[in-house]
Design a protein around this motif. Structure first.
Motif, PDB file in Angstrom:
ATOM      1  N   GLY A  93      24.799 -17.420  21.320  1.00  0.00           N
ATOM      2  CA  GLY A  93      24.613 -18.183  22.554  1.00  0.00           C
ATOM      3  C   GLY A  93      23.945 -17.413  23.681  1.00  0.00           C
ATOM      4  O   GLY A  93      23.522 -18.006  24.668  1.00  0.00           O
ATOM      5  N   GLY A  94      23.864 -16.078  23.544  1.00  0.00           N
ATOM      6  CA  GLY A  94      23.171 -15.288  24.565  1.00  0.00           C
ATOM      7  C   GLY A  94      23.977 -15.022  25.829  1.00  0.00           C
ATOM      8  O   GLY A  94      23.409 -14.683  26.859  1.00  0.00           O
ATOM      9  N   MET A  95      25.319 -15.183  25.782  1.00  0.00           N
ATOM     10  CA  MET A  95      26.127 -14.923  26.976  1.00  0.00           C
ATOM     11  C   MET A  95      27.029 -13.715  26.719  1.00  0.00           C
ATOM     12  O   MET A  95      27.905 -13.771  25.856  1.00  0.00           O
ATOM     13  CB  MET A  95      27.000 -16.135  27.286  1.00  0.00           C
ATOM     14  N   THR A  96      26.818 -12.654  27.469  1.00  0.00           N
ATOM     15  CA  THR A  96      27.586 -11.430  27.250  1.00  0.00           C
ATOM     16  C   THR A  96      28.926 -11.499  27.965  1.00  0.00           C
ATOM     17  O   THR A  96      28.973 -11.840  29.145  1.00  0.00           O
ATOM     18  CB  THR A  96      26.805 -10.222  27.775  1.00  0.00           C
ATOM     19  N   SER A  97      30.013 -11.185  27.249  1.00  0.00           N
ATOM     20  CA  SER A  97      31.326 -11.142  27.898  1.00  0.00           C
ATOM     21  C   SER A  97      32.048  -9.837  27.599  1.00  0.00           C
ATOM     22  O   SER A  97      32.180  -9.435  26.449  1.00  0.00           O
ATOM     23  CB  SER A  97      32.193 -12.314  27.435  1.00  0.00           C
TER      24      SER A  97
ATOM     25  N   GLY B 262      21.229 -13.666  34.060  1.00  0.00           N
ATOM     26  CA  GLY B 262      20.980 -12.237  34.198  1.00  0.00           C
ATOM     27  C   GLY B 262      22.252 -11.411  34.143  1.00  0.00           C
ATOM     28  O   GLY B 262      23.121 -11.634  33.310  1.00  0.00           O
ATOM     29  N   HIS B 263      22.376 -10.449  35.048  1.00  0.00           N
ATOM     30  CA  HIS B 263      23.523  -9.542  35.037  1.00  0.00           C
ATOM     31  C   HIS B 263      24.777 -10.196  35.580  1.00  0.00           C
ATOM     32  O   HIS B 263      25.860  -9.650  35.449  1.00  0.00           O
ATOM     33  CB  HIS B 263      23.251  -8.310  35.902  1.00  0.00           C
TER      34      HIS B 263
ATOM     35  N   PRO C 140      27.784 -11.130  32.875  1.00  0.00           N
ATOM     36  CA  PRO C 140      28.590  -9.987  32.421  1.00  0.00           C
ATOM     37  C   PRO C 140      29.450  -9.397  33.543  1.00  0.00           C
ATOM     38  O   PRO C 140      30.617  -9.060  33.316  1.00  0.00           O
ATOM     39  CB  PRO C 140      27.551  -8.972  31.952  1.00  0.00           C
ATOM     40  N   LEU C 141      28.885  -9.312  34.751  1.00  0.00           N
ATOM     41  CA  LEU C 141      29.654  -8.765  35.870  1.00  0.00           C
ATOM     42  C   LEU C 141      30.877  -9.626  36.153  1.00  0.00           C
ATOM     43  O   LEU C 141      31.973  -9.119  36.401  1.00  0.00           O
ATOM     44  CB  LEU C 141      28.777  -8.683  37.124  1.00  0.00           C
ATOM     45  N   CYS C 142      30.669 -10.950  36.093  1.00  0.00           N
ATOM     46  CA  CYS C 142      31.787 -11.862  36.334  1.00  0.00           C
ATOM     47  C   CYS C 142      32.866 -11.695  35.269  1.00  0.00           C
ATOM     48  O   CYS C 142      34.064 -11.734  35.586  1.00  0.00           O
ATOM     49  CB  CYS C 142      31.303 -13.301  36.308  1.00  0.00           C
TER      50      CYS C 142
ATOM     51  N   ILE D 221      39.396  -2.304  26.314  1.00  0.00           N
ATOM     52  CA  ILE D 221      39.505  -2.994  25.033  1.00  0.00           C
ATOM     53  C   ILE D 221      38.494  -4.144  24.981  1.00  0.00           C
ATOM     54  O   ILE D 221      37.894  -4.420  23.931  1.00  0.00           O
ATOM     55  CB  ILE D 221      40.933  -3.536  24.820  1.00  0.00           C
ATOM     56  N   GLY D 222      38.277  -4.783  26.130  1.00  0.00           N
ATOM     57  CA  GLY D 222      37.260  -5.836  26.194  1.00  0.00           C
ATOM     58  C   GLY D 222      35.894  -5.289  25.814  1.00  0.00           C
ATOM     59  O   GLY D 222      35.122  -5.923  25.096  1.00  0.00           O
ATOM     60  N   ILE D 223      35.618  -4.068  26.295  1.00  0.00           N
ATOM     61  CA  ILE D 223      34.348  -3.426  25.957  1.00  0.00           C
ATOM     62  C   ILE D 223      34.311  -3.104  24.463  1.00  0.00           C
ATOM     63  O   ILE D 223      33.292  -3.265  23.797  1.00  0.00           O
ATOM     64  CB  ILE D 223      34.152  -2.149  26.806  1.00  0.00           C
ATOM     65  N   GLU D 224      35.457  -2.678  23.929  1.00  0.00           N
ATOM     66  CA  GLU D 224      35.509  -2.335  22.513  1.00  0.00           C
ATOM     67  C   GLU D 224      35.219  -3.548  21.624  1.00  0.00           C
ATOM     68  O   GLU D 224      34.531  -3.429  20.614  1.00  0.00           O
ATOM     69  CB  GLU D 224      36.899  -1.776  22.193  1.00  0.00           C
ATOM     70  N   TYR D 225      35.751  -4.713  22.026  1.00  0.00           N
ATOM     71  CA  TYR D 225      35.461  -5.929  21.250  1.00  0.00           C
ATOM     72  C   TYR D 225      33.959  -6.197  21.208  1.00  0.00           C
ATOM     73  O   TYR D 225      33.390  -6.521  20.164  1.00  0.00           O
ATOM     74  CB  TYR D 225      36.175  -7.136  21.866  1.00  0.00           C
ATOM     75  N   LEU D 226      33.333  -6.055  22.386  1.00  0.00           N
ATOM     76  CA  LEU D 226      31.889  -6.291  22.448  1.00  0.00           C
ATOM     77  C   LEU D 226      31.153  -5.268  21.584  1.00  0.00           C
ATOM     78  O   LEU D 226      30.193  -5.594  20.875  1.00  0.00           O
ATOM     79  CB  LEU D 226      31.423  -6.199  23.900  1.00  0.00           C
TER      80      LEU D 226
END
Ligand code: ADP
Ligand code: MG
Length: 620
Positions: free
Chosen positions: A49-53, A116-117, A120-122, A247-252
């Motif tokens: 989907g192109g949405m980074t979380s 854009g950014h 992800p920031l949100c 951990i959120g970063i680790e999932y990504l």
């Protein structure tokens, strides 16, 4: 052996070795499945989907805390006393999913439209907020958390240890992968894939992009919550630590290293990261002679390395190797396709599109000034003019991409001001783009089938459960028919990006035709085509005109325009300076002046001789 066989072999092998694994190994494997579930959601959200979380861990927390609270709180204990204890965790699951649904839908509605950014920031922002919220709510145990969760049990069979719960977690994961795979391989899946290329193209195919983005977001969140529920009942206690931003970063990280565009990439990524972390946590402190989270440093370096070498993640590389060894899956014989329901075209001569007094201002610049134009069924109407004349702006006004500052746009009698381009598509407008907008890594067939989006009805759930097969066969058959009609039959199963640019333009025409339009808007369709291909395109458009379509072309190739069009409208500095037959336009002194003054090509056409048997795309 095919890929399907290999998947089966993997499942069987896991089942066979499971009883012989050590307790420690069953725990590790259970964790891998739990992480894979979250990462698979991220593949849908980020890779497809192109949405980074970065915030998925927060949804895992909602799933885990909801069930922990239901199972242990004195508040619920009274109310649920009458319920058999084995059912209480299932109530926790329902609460977790409902809460996650509500939170994700509200968060998604606000955040996923950000570009854009900002998105992800949100996700970082609400990931952190939810983490601290869980740590500070006293009824959820604050930083200490909640202990004493019951084990899950199914039909009186207790799933107390990872040895028995693990297979259940893996079964849930495999089921989820199956459903997600089905979803991606459907009409709705094409719509989800189209999200990545931005709003413009997908909306023009009739896709409600805002709604689809929120739905993908909610889907990924629900998978995370499901993982959280299983996690809570495996651990039997919860505290905020495993749900932090890191951990959120680790999932990504798992999704990206595995291959963010591939569902099995999620499993690969989760496996690699989990095993590696296990080893590094053991070895690094011994090696360095000090304790600390050194594995995080190694992970950071590894991420940089992997992304340098394998930008798409590891899975595509492995898949490419595997095609050397594995046979392709045997496709089931396609179902007998039925013709899709079709709507009658308006009779020749009927007014399809009408622009009345359309003006568009960008600040002080007037890009279109009081433009009047009509398009009727069964005609080719060309819009020409020097660069900067306002053609593209006008194109946007009459296709719902942008709204006129003043004036009216009507499509088949309906006032369209203020309506999105998917409404234009629904009423019978098909279009192509000046800068080709195809999903390059998907097949020509899939790209064209996206054009038929509004002719299907089956939703997400039906697609996940494979209840859409009859409709899907009809849609694909229709797409193939349009591809063959446009002369690209032999390219149908190739990735769209492998075709020459001129052919890609023709794919866009086929995609528009799959939507069964009454009016067709083409932005520079002949650009990039060779001479023979232009002739074949002219023949196709003549044929469509004979069938009763109304076609509006913006085109620079004067020879092409003058030989094909019934009427020509000339724009200069945003104003219509002439309108009439090609012959009249070529003699019009104002037009000649505009072109000479504008430095564009002087419109001197030579008669086009269409050779019989010329097929579009015959040359590559
Ligand atoms: P054409 O397609 O005929 O070459 P355009 O419609 O692209 O011309 O542009 C017409 C004029 O409007 C140009 O002067 C262009 O710079 C201006 N313009 C187009 N889009 C915008 C925009 N989004 N904001 C400001 N100016 C614009
Ligand atoms: Mg333009």
């Amino acid at each position: 052996m095919t890929r399907r066989h290999l998947t089966l072999l993997f499942v069987v092998a896991l089942a066979v070795v499971w009883p012989f694994l050590s307790d420690f190994s069953t725990t590790v494997f259970s964790y891998i499945a739990l992480y894979s579930l979250v990462a698979a959601g991220l593949v849908m959200l980020t890779g497809v989907g192109g949405m980074t979380s970065f915030g998925q861990a927060a949804f895992v927390a909602i799933g885990a805390y909801a069930t922990a609270w239901v199972c242990t709180s004195p508040t619920t204990a009274g109310a649920l006393a009458a319920l058999p204890p084995a059912l209480v965790p299932w109530l926790g699951l329902v609460l977790g999913l409902v809460l996650t649904f509500l939170v994700a839908w509200s968060l998604g509605a606000i955040t996923v439209k950000l570009s854009g950014h900002y998105l992800p920031l949100c996700t970082i922002a609400w990931g952190l907020s939810l983490y601290y919220l869980f740590g500070n709510l006293q009824f959820l145990g604050g930083q200490t958390g909640i202990t004493g969760l019951p084990a899950l049990s199914i039909f009186g069979f207790s799933l107390a240890s990872p040895r028995v719960l693990g297979p259940v977690i893996w079964a849930v994961l495999l089921l989820a992968l199956w459903a997600l795979h089905n979803l991606l391989d459907s009409r709705e899946g094409r719509a989800i894939r189209a999200l990545k290329s931005g709003q413009l193209m997908a909306e023009s195919m009739g896709v409600d992009t805002a709604r689809h983005r929120v739905k993908v977001f909610v889907l990924a969140a629900l998978l995370a919550a499901l993982s959280g529920w299983l996690y809570a009942h495996m651990q039997r206690f919860v505290n905020p630590t495993p749900f932090g931003l890191n951990i959120g970063i680790e999932y990504l990280f798992m999704a990206v290293v595995g291959g963010a565009g591939h569902l099995w990439g999620a499993v690969l990524g989760a496996t690699l990261i989990t095993l590696l972390k296990e080893q590094l946590q053991d070895w690094l402190p011994r090696l360095l002679g000090a304790s600390g989270n050194f594995e995080q440093i190694v992970f950071g370096l590894l991420m940089v390395l992997v992304l340098q070498r394998f930008a798409e993640g590891l899975w595509p590389t492995i898949a490419r190797w595997s095609t050397r060894v594995l046979k392709p899956d045997v496709e089931k014989a396609p179902r007998a396709a039925q013709a899709l329901p079709s709507r009658p075209l308006p009779p020749t001569g009927e007014l399809l599109l009408e622009a009345a007094g359309v003006t568009k201002r960008f600040g002080g610049l007037v890009a279109n000034s009081n433009v009047n134009m009509t398009l009727r069924a069964g005609e080719v109407h060309a819009l020409i003019g020097p660069n900067g004349a306002g053609k593209s702006t006008f194109f946007n006004m009459i296709s719902g991409v942008d709204d006129p500052t003043e004036g009216q746009v009507r499509l088949i009698g309906t006032p369209m001001n203020g309506r999105p381009s998917r409404d234009f598509a629904a009423l019978g407008l098909g279009r192509t783009f000046q800068h080709v907008r195809l999903l390059g890594d998907r097949s020509v067939l899939e790209n064209v089938a996206l054009g038929a989006h509004l002719r299907g009805r089956k939703g997400w759930l039906a697609s996940m459960l494979r209840l859409d097969r009859a409709e899907e066969a009809d849609l694909l058959a229709e797409a193939r028919r349009q591809i063959e009609r446009c002369g690209l039959g032999e390219y149908a199963d190739l990735p769209a990006a492998s075709l020459a640019l001129g052919q890609q333009r023709v794919v866009e025409i086929a995609r528009a035709l799959a939507g069964q339009p009454a009016a067709l808007l083409l932005d520079e369709p002949a650009a990039g085509l060779r001479h023979l291909e232009k002739q074949a395109l002219a023949r196709l458009l003549s044929q469509l005109r004979a069938e009763g379509l109304g076609i509006l072309v913006v085109e620079h190739d004067m020879e092409f325009v003058m030989n094909l069009a019934d009427r020509v409208t000339v724009l200069e500095f945003g104003c219509v300076i002439a309108e009439g037959t090609p012959e009249a336009i070529q003699r019009n002194p104002r037009v000649l002046d505009a072109y000479l003054g504008g430095g564009d090509e002087v419109p001197v056409p030579a008669p086009v001789h269409v050779a019989p048997g010329t097929v579009l795309g015959a040359t590559r």
